[in-house]
Design a protein around this motif. Structure first.
Motif, PDB file in Angstrom:
ATOM      1  N   LEU A  71      44.173 -16.421 -22.102  1.00 28.88           N
ATOM      2  CA  LEU A  71      43.008 -15.585 -21.843  1.00 28.88           C
ATOM      3  C   LEU A  71      42.409 -15.224 -23.185  1.00 28.88           C
ATOM      4  O   LEU A  71      43.125 -14.856 -24.122  1.00 28.88           O
ATOM      5  CB  LEU A  71      43.420 -14.298 -21.116  1.00 28.88           C
ATOM      6  CG  LEU A  71      42.371 -13.176 -21.107  1.00 28.88           C
ATOM      7  CD1 LEU A  71      41.202 -13.546 -20.193  1.00 28.88           C
ATOM      8  CD2 LEU A  71      43.000 -11.868 -20.689  1.00 28.88           C
ATOM      9  N   ARG A  72      41.088 -15.320 -23.287  1.00 33.47           N
ATOM     10  CA  ARG A  72      40.373 -14.861 -24.479  1.00 33.47           C
ATOM     11  C   ARG A  72      39.295 -13.897 -24.025  1.00 33.47           C
ATOM     12  O   ARG A  72      38.494 -14.217 -23.145  1.00 33.47           O
ATOM     13  CB  ARG A  72      39.746 -16.029 -25.234  1.00 33.47           C
ATOM     14  CG  ARG A  72      39.032 -15.579 -26.515  1.00 33.47           C
ATOM     15  CD  ARG A  72      38.475 -16.774 -27.254  1.00 33.47           C
ATOM     16  NE  ARG A  72      37.726 -16.384 -28.417  1.00 33.47           N
ATOM     17  CZ  ARG A  72      38.156 -16.447 -29.673  1.00 33.47           C
ATOM     18  NH1 ARG A  72      39.373 -16.888 -29.924  1.00 33.47           N
ATOM     19  NH2 ARG A  72      37.385 -16.097 -30.678  1.00 33.47           N
ATOM     20  N   VAL A  73      39.295 -12.718 -24.622  1.00 32.87           N
ATOM     21  CA  VAL A  73      38.276 -11.705 -24.349  1.00 32.87           C
ATOM     22  C   VAL A  73      37.533 -11.452 -25.649  1.00 32.87           C
ATOM     23  O   VAL A  73      38.159 -11.224 -26.696  1.00 32.87           O
ATOM     24  CB  VAL A  73      38.896 -10.395 -23.813  1.00 32.87           C
ATOM     25  CG1 VAL A  73      37.827  -9.316 -23.667  1.00 32.87           C
ATOM     26  CG2 VAL A  73      39.601 -10.640 -22.478  1.00 32.87           C
ATOM     27  N   VAL A 102      45.366  -3.430 -30.095  1.00 37.36           N
ATOM     28  CA  VAL A 102      45.000  -4.848 -30.037  1.00 37.36           C
ATOM     29  C   VAL A 102      45.871  -5.635 -31.014  1.00 37.36           C
ATOM     30  O   VAL A 102      46.453  -6.672 -30.662  1.00 37.36           O
ATOM     31  CB  VAL A 102      43.501  -5.052 -30.330  1.00 37.36           C
ATOM     32  CG1 VAL A 102      43.161  -6.524 -30.456  1.00 37.36           C
ATOM     33  CG2 VAL A 102      42.656  -4.391 -29.244  1.00 37.36           C
ATOM     34  N   GLN A 103      45.990  -5.142 -32.220  1.00 42.70           N
ATOM     35  CA  GLN A 103      46.790  -5.811 -33.248  1.00 42.70           C
ATOM     36  C   GLN A 103      48.250  -5.930 -32.821  1.00 42.70           C
ATOM     37  O   GLN A 103      48.892  -6.948 -33.053  1.00 42.70           O
ATOM     38  CB  GLN A 103      46.676  -5.022 -34.549  1.00 42.70           C
ATOM     39  CG  GLN A 103      47.319  -5.645 -35.749  1.00 42.70           C
ATOM     40  CD  GLN A 103      47.051  -4.826 -36.990  1.00 42.70           C
ATOM     41  OE1 GLN A 103      47.104  -3.590 -36.965  1.00 42.70           O
ATOM     42  NE2 GLN A 103      46.749  -5.494 -38.083  1.00 42.70           N
ATOM     43  N   ALA A 108      46.935 -13.073 -30.410  1.00 41.74           N
ATOM     44  CA  ALA A 108      46.045 -13.340 -31.539  1.00 41.74           C
ATOM     45  C   ALA A 108      44.835 -12.431 -31.380  1.00 41.74           C
ATOM     46  O   ALA A 108      44.480 -12.043 -30.269  1.00 41.74           O
ATOM     47  CB  ALA A 108      45.610 -14.801 -31.558  1.00 41.74           C
ATOM     48  N   TRP A 109      44.199 -12.080 -32.482  1.00 41.66           N
ATOM     49  CA  TRP A 109      42.983 -11.282 -32.417  1.00 41.66           C
ATOM     50  C   TRP A 109      42.223 -11.465 -33.718  1.00 41.66           C
ATOM     51  O   TRP A 109      42.754 -11.963 -34.704  1.00 41.66           O
ATOM     52  CB  TRP A 109      43.276  -9.806 -32.144  1.00 41.66           C
ATOM     53  CG  TRP A 109      43.674  -9.016 -33.360  1.00 41.66           C
ATOM     54  CD1 TRP A 109      44.914  -8.990 -33.946  1.00 41.66           C
ATOM     55  CD2 TRP A 109      42.836  -8.187 -34.160  1.00 41.66           C
ATOM     56  NE1 TRP A 109      44.877  -8.177 -35.054  1.00 41.66           N
ATOM     57  CE2 TRP A 109      43.619  -7.675 -35.197  1.00 41.66           C
ATOM     58  CE3 TRP A 109      41.495  -7.830 -34.083  1.00 41.66           C
ATOM     59  CZ2 TRP A 109      43.108  -6.820 -36.170  1.00 41.66           C
ATOM     60  CZ3 TRP A 109      40.973  -6.973 -35.042  1.00 41.66           C
ATOM     61  CH2 TRP A 109      41.787  -6.479 -36.066  1.00 41.66           C
ATOM     62  N   VAL A 119      31.657  -9.942 -33.275  1.00 42.58           N
ATOM     63  CA  VAL A 119      32.476 -10.184 -32.100  1.00 42.58           C
ATOM     64  C   VAL A 119      33.896  -9.808 -32.457  1.00 42.58           C
ATOM     65  O   VAL A 119      34.453 -10.294 -33.448  1.00 42.58           O
ATOM     66  CB  VAL A 119      32.424 -11.666 -31.666  1.00 42.58           C
ATOM     67  CG1 VAL A 119      33.400 -11.927 -30.522  1.00 42.58           C
ATOM     68  CG2 VAL A 119      31.012 -12.057 -31.267  1.00 42.58           C
ATOM     69  N   VAL A 120      34.488  -8.926 -31.667  1.00 45.08           N
ATOM     70  CA  VAL A 120      35.908  -8.610 -31.790  1.00 45.08           C
ATOM     71  C   VAL A 120      36.572  -9.264 -30.584  1.00 45.08           C
ATOM     72  O   VAL A 120      36.101  -9.118 -29.460  1.00 45.08           O
ATOM     73  CB  VAL A 120      36.164  -7.086 -31.794  1.00 45.08           C
ATOM     74  CG1 VAL A 120      37.651  -6.793 -31.989  1.00 45.08           C
ATOM     75  CG2 VAL A 120      35.340  -6.401 -32.881  1.00 45.08           C
ATOM     76  N   TRP A 121      37.646 -10.017 -30.812  1.00 44.39           N
ATOM     77  CA  TRP A 121      38.246 -10.799 -29.744  1.00 44.39           C
ATOM     78  C   TRP A 121      39.770 -10.664 -29.761  1.00 44.39           C
ATOM     79  O   TRP A 121      40.351 -10.283 -30.775  1.00 44.39           O
ATOM     80  CB  TRP A 121      37.856 -12.270 -29.856  1.00 44.39           C
ATOM     81  CG  TRP A 121      38.283 -12.897 -31.171  1.00 44.39           C
ATOM     82  CD1 TRP A 121      37.554 -12.950 -32.323  1.00 44.39           C
ATOM     83  CD2 TRP A 121      39.537 -13.525 -31.454  1.00 44.39           C
ATOM     84  NE1 TRP A 121      38.279 -13.580 -33.306  1.00 44.39           N
ATOM     85  CE2 TRP A 121      39.501 -13.946 -32.797  1.00 44.39           C
ATOM     86  CE3 TRP A 121      40.682 -13.775 -30.713  1.00 44.39           C
ATOM     87  CZ2 TRP A 121      40.571 -14.599 -33.413  1.00 44.39           C
ATOM     88  CZ3 TRP A 121      41.752 -14.427 -31.320  1.00 44.39           C
ATOM     89  CH2 TRP A 121      41.673 -14.821 -32.654  1.00 44.39           C
ATOM     90  N   PHE A 122      40.373 -10.981 -28.612  1.00 43.24           N
ATOM     91  CA  PHE A 122      41.826 -11.108 -28.564  1.00 43.24           C
ATOM     92  C   PHE A 122      42.183 -12.216 -27.597  1.00 43.24           C
ATOM     93  O   PHE A 122      41.397 -12.592 -26.734  1.00 43.24           O
ATOM     94  CB  PHE A 122      42.506  -9.784 -28.161  1.00 43.24           C
ATOM     95  CG  PHE A 122      42.309  -9.374 -26.733  1.00 43.24           C
ATOM     96  CD1 PHE A 122      43.141  -9.849 -25.719  1.00 43.24           C
ATOM     97  CD2 PHE A 122      41.297  -8.492 -26.381  1.00 43.24           C
ATOM     98  CE1 PHE A 122      42.959  -9.469 -24.401  1.00 43.24           C
ATOM     99  CE2 PHE A 122      41.114  -8.093 -25.078  1.00 43.24           C
ATOM    100  CZ  PHE A 122      41.952  -8.593 -24.074  1.00 43.24           C
TER     101      PHE A 122
END
Length: 129
Positions: A71-73, A102-103, A108-109, A119-122
């Motif tokens: 999953l990628r958000v 998140v970290q 991964a982020w 864009v901030v993603w995880f």
């Protein structure tokens, strides 16, 4: 399993959108994997969405993409400046912990600039069912 995606545009300071993002993410994930991984996904998406809505003046776009294994958000906002996770102090109450979560919890982020804004993603890997 083919790739599935949800994209949601959020208005400026529309914090009522945070529970809606969680619901849409839960629906997208369905029987994707371990319920604990789904719960972590909801928590992290909530944190990034809330940060974007509280710390910017132009709304945000949340994109969640799920495949068979991951999953990628991504949460895009339209303000300059990259966020930096700070170690919160005890006097912050419930604030200041989003990026630390998140970290700590994501597989991964990251963050990158994207035109106007960032864009901030995880990413989370699918856990066993």
């Amino acid at each position: 399993m083919s790739q599935r995606r949800v994209i949601r545009r959020l208005g400026c300071a529309d914090l009522s959108a945070v529970p809606a993002v969680r619901r849409e993410l839960r629906s997208l994930l369905g029987q994707w994997g371990d319920p604990d991984v789904v719960a972590v996904a909801e928590l992290l998406a909530s944190e990034l969405t809330t940060n974007a809505l509280i710390h910017t003046d132009h709304g945000a776009v949340v994109t969640a993409t799920v495949t068979a294994g991951a999953l990628r958000v991504e949460v895009r906002d339209f303000m300059a400046g990259l966020p930096v996770p700070d170690v919160p102090t005890a006097d912050l109450g419930t604030n200041g912990r989003g990026l630390i979560l998140v970290q700590s919890l994501a597989d991964a982020w990251g963050v990158h600039t994207h035109g106007v804004g960032k864009v901030v993603w995880f990413e989370l890997c699918e856990g066993p069912v």
